[in-house]
Design a protein around this motif. Structure first.
Motif, short mmCIF file in Angstrom:
data_model
loop_
_atom_site.label_atom_id
_atom_site.label_comp_id
_atom_site.label_asym_id
_atom_site.label_seq_id
_atom_site.Cartn_x
_atom_site.Cartn_y
_atom_site.Cartn_z
N PRO A 19 0.80 -1.23 0.00
CA PRO A 19 0.00 0.00 0.00
C PRO A 19 0.82 1.27 0.00
O PRO A 19 0.40 2.28 -0.56
CB PRO A 19 -0.83 -0.12 1.28
N GLU A 20 2.03 1.23 0.58
CA GLU A 20 2.85 2.43 0.67
C GLU A 20 3.36 2.89 -0.70
O GLU A 20 3.80 4.04 -0.85
CB GLU A 20 4.02 2.19 1.62
N LEU A 21 3.27 2.01 -1.72
CA LEU A 21 3.76 2.36 -3.05
C LEU A 21 2.72 3.08 -3.90
O LEU A 21 3.06 3.63 -4.95
CB LEU A 21 4.23 1.10 -3.78
N LEU A 22 1.48 3.07 -3.48
CA LEU A 22 0.40 3.67 -4.28
C LEU A 22 0.30 5.17 -3.97
O LEU A 22 -0.61 5.63 -3.29
CB LEU A 22 -0.93 2.95 -4.01
N THR A 23 1.24 5.93 -4.51
CA THR A 23 1.36 7.35 -4.18
C THR A 23 1.01 8.27 -5.34
O THR A 23 0.97 9.48 -5.18
CB THR A 23 2.79 7.66 -3.72
N HIS A 24 0.77 7.71 -6.52
CA HIS A 24 0.45 8.54 -7.69
C HIS A 24 -0.91 9.22 -7.48
O HIS A 24 -1.82 8.66 -6.85
CB HIS A 24 0.42 7.67 -8.95
N GLU A 25 -1.04 10.42 -8.00
CA GLU A 25 -2.29 11.18 -7.84
C GLU A 25 -3.51 10.39 -8.31
O GLU A 25 -4.55 10.37 -7.65
CB GLU A 25 -2.19 12.50 -8.63
N LYS A 26 -3.38 9.71 -9.47
CA LYS A 26 -4.52 8.96 -10.02
C LYS A 26 -4.80 7.70 -9.20
O LYS A 26 -5.95 7.25 -9.13
CB LYS A 26 -4.26 8.59 -11.48
#
Length: 551
Positions: free
Chosen positions: A456-463
């Motif tokens: 979950p910590e990798l899902l940082t993109h705005e979209k």
């Protein structure tokens, strides 16, 4: 982190401030607070106006309470930052890991995601369609088939025990006119002036004659009764089949005739008499509905001893309550709007609470358009467009979605050409295509031997963040659809979700390219894609619409 989880975090922060002595609340800490997605970008992931709501009870101003609460929230797990804006609004940014965890939670929940206990313990009776068995189901009844069944699914997902019920009107003058119309057709005579026309009358009349070849040799009264008994059964079997093919089945088919044969009307009258709400005048029995808000009192038993129309309603409502239903819903067409007042007065006369124990939902007209022109005639029924006409034109999925997509108390125009298209201006195609596109991607991932994993910590993109927040809203949408009796909220949400997913997909590569080695980000995004598939499928199922794997 879902809005519900964030609400609990805010409550925990308020509780900590009170326990520490930094805050005093006159009425104590609320059980939950409202957390919403902000309308403008840059205002965090979520916003709450709790400081404005509680400031007076805390004996301070909203901005000061906001600063105090913000400082406490910044120490909570899953919170990235909190900004106090304007007079005391809190704009909250969720930590990437906490936000991304939503995807893994959705995948783990599967078909249960979106469920709640909002209506747990409630026994609900949904009465809908209930069209007279004098002809094929017309388009107005079809609207209630789609909306009523969707509402039943939504209530079930929010914890209620739901019974779908069809009130089979096999008593009264309309059935007599139907029987006379069948008899006339069998004799080759024109339909009675007040009778029914259309090819279906001839078809059913011929079927009755085929089953009972002697029927036309019977005395007129006996022949009419034969056509009534067999014809009504045949017509109702056809209605039930059309509804089943539409994906709508009922738990109970209640026969109106039974109310009058079983003594249920007398039982209801006795109960109302015990409650002091029945009186006699001019040889008739009256229900004192005016004292409960109706515009006048209503006759229950006429002076000739026959039951007035209301007598059946009294008996039927009491029967439902005695079967143990907490809430009784009746879905009616717009032409019954004036009926609501007397029904609510009847509910109150039994000692119940109007709009709680009894709710009446009104559905407005549906107009079908073909080549830009209103479609008014059925090939078979003659005077009305039927459920089979609609399904033949656009299919079950499009028909159910189109009818459930709008607030039931709003007239709608359904453009048959639009709803038959396989293009993005067709709302059901847009949602189903998003699901099919995801299913294709998941098949490709399987071919590559790539499985989803939670990072979950990798899902940082705005979209990615936009999609995660949209997915987190689904349980709230389902709960609101149940509380407001508005299945169309689910449809509109799914359309927005499909658009959000496409924007994510266009900006964030999910599968590795060429000889690129798969990494944790690919696996994390695959979890997000899988979660989107779950929500699209769950939402479509609530509307009784399929979630195709291929299109």
């Amino acid at each position: 982190m879902t809005p519900e989880q964030l609400s609990a975090t805010v409550v925990d922060a308020l509780t900590a401030l009170v326990q520490r002595g930094d805050l005093t609340l006159a009425d104590g800490v609320p059980a939950q607070v409202t957390v919403e997605r902000p309308r403008q970008k840059g205002h965090g992931d979520y916003a709450t106006n709790v400081a404005l709501q509680l400031a007076k009870k805390a004996g301070t101003n909203p901005r000061a309470l906001g600063d105090l609460l913000a400082a406490q929230l910044r120490t909570a797990d899953g919170i990235g930052d909190v900004e106090v804006a304007g007079p005391g609004f809190l704009n909250i940014t969720v930590d990437a890991g906490a936000q991304g965890q939503v995807a893994a939670d959705i995948v783990a929940a599967g078909a249960a995601y979106g469920s709640s206990d909002a209506f747990a313990g409630e026994k609900i009776n949904l009465e809908f369609v209930s069209a007279n068995p004098t002809g094929p189901l017309h388009i107005g009844g079809v609207r209630w088939a789609a909306v009523g069944d969707a509402l039943g699914r939504i209530f079930t997902m929010t914890g209620a025990e739901v019974t779908r019920e069809y009130y089979f009107n096999d008593h009264g003058s309309q059935i007599d006119r139907f029987a006379r119309s069948l008899l006339a057709s069998a004799k080759g005579e024109p339909a009675p002036e007040d009778g029914y026309g259309g090819d279906y009358i001839r078809e059913i009349a011929d079927a009755v004659v085929a089953e009972r070849p002697d029927v036309l040799q019977q005395p007129a009264e006996e022949a009419q009764e034969t056509f009534r008994a067999l014809g009504v059964d045949m017509m109702f079997a056809e209605i039930k089949k059309s509804l089943h093919d539409f994906g709508v089945d009922f738990d109970v088919y209640f026969h109106e005739d039974e109310l009058h044969k079983s003594g249920a009307v007398g039982h209801a009258v006795d109960r109302l008499r015990e409650l002091g709400n029945i009186y006699e005048k001019d040889g008739a029995l009256w229900l004192a509905t005016e004292r409960f808000g109706d515009d006048k009192d209503r006759v229950v038993i006429k002076s000739d001893g026959n039951g007035a129309y209301l007598s059946g309603d009294l008996a039927y409502y009491l029967d439902k309550r005695e079967r143990g239903f907490d809430r009784c819903f009746i879905m009616l067409g717009a032409d019954h709007h004036g009926y609501v007042g007397r029904m609510m007065a009847m509910c109150a006369a039994f000692g119940d609470t109007p709009h709680v124990n009894l709710e009446i939902l009104i559905g407005q007209m549906v107009n079908l358009l073909k080549d830009g022109e209103p479609l008014r005639m059925s090939k078979r029924a003659g005077t009305v467009v039927t459920i089979d006409d609609l399904v033949e034109a656009i299919g079950v999925d499009a028909a159910r979605y189109a009818l459930a997509r709008y607030h039931a108390d709003s007239p709608i125009d359904i453009d048959l050409d639009l709803w038959a298209r396989q293009t993005n201006d067709n709302p059901v195609f847009t949602v189903q295509y998003a699901h099919a596109r995801i299913a294709s991607l998941l098949r490709n991932a399987a071919d590559l031997g790539l499985e989803h994993e939670s990072h979950p910590e990798l899902l940082t993109h705005e979209k990615e963040g936009e999609l995660l927040r949209a997915l987190a809203e689904f349980p709230r949408v389902v709960k609101a659809a149940a509380e407001l009796r508005e299945p169309h909220r689910v449809a509109r949400y799914l359309e927005e979700l499909a658009g959000t997913y496409h924007r994510f997909y266009d900006n964030c590569r999910v599968l590795p390219m060429g000889d690129e080695e798969a990494g944790d980000l690919h696996r994390a995004r695959l979890t997000l894609v899988h979660a989107t598939r779950v929500v699209l499928a769950n939402g479509l199922d609530l509307l009784g619409v399929s979630a195709p794997e291929r299109m």
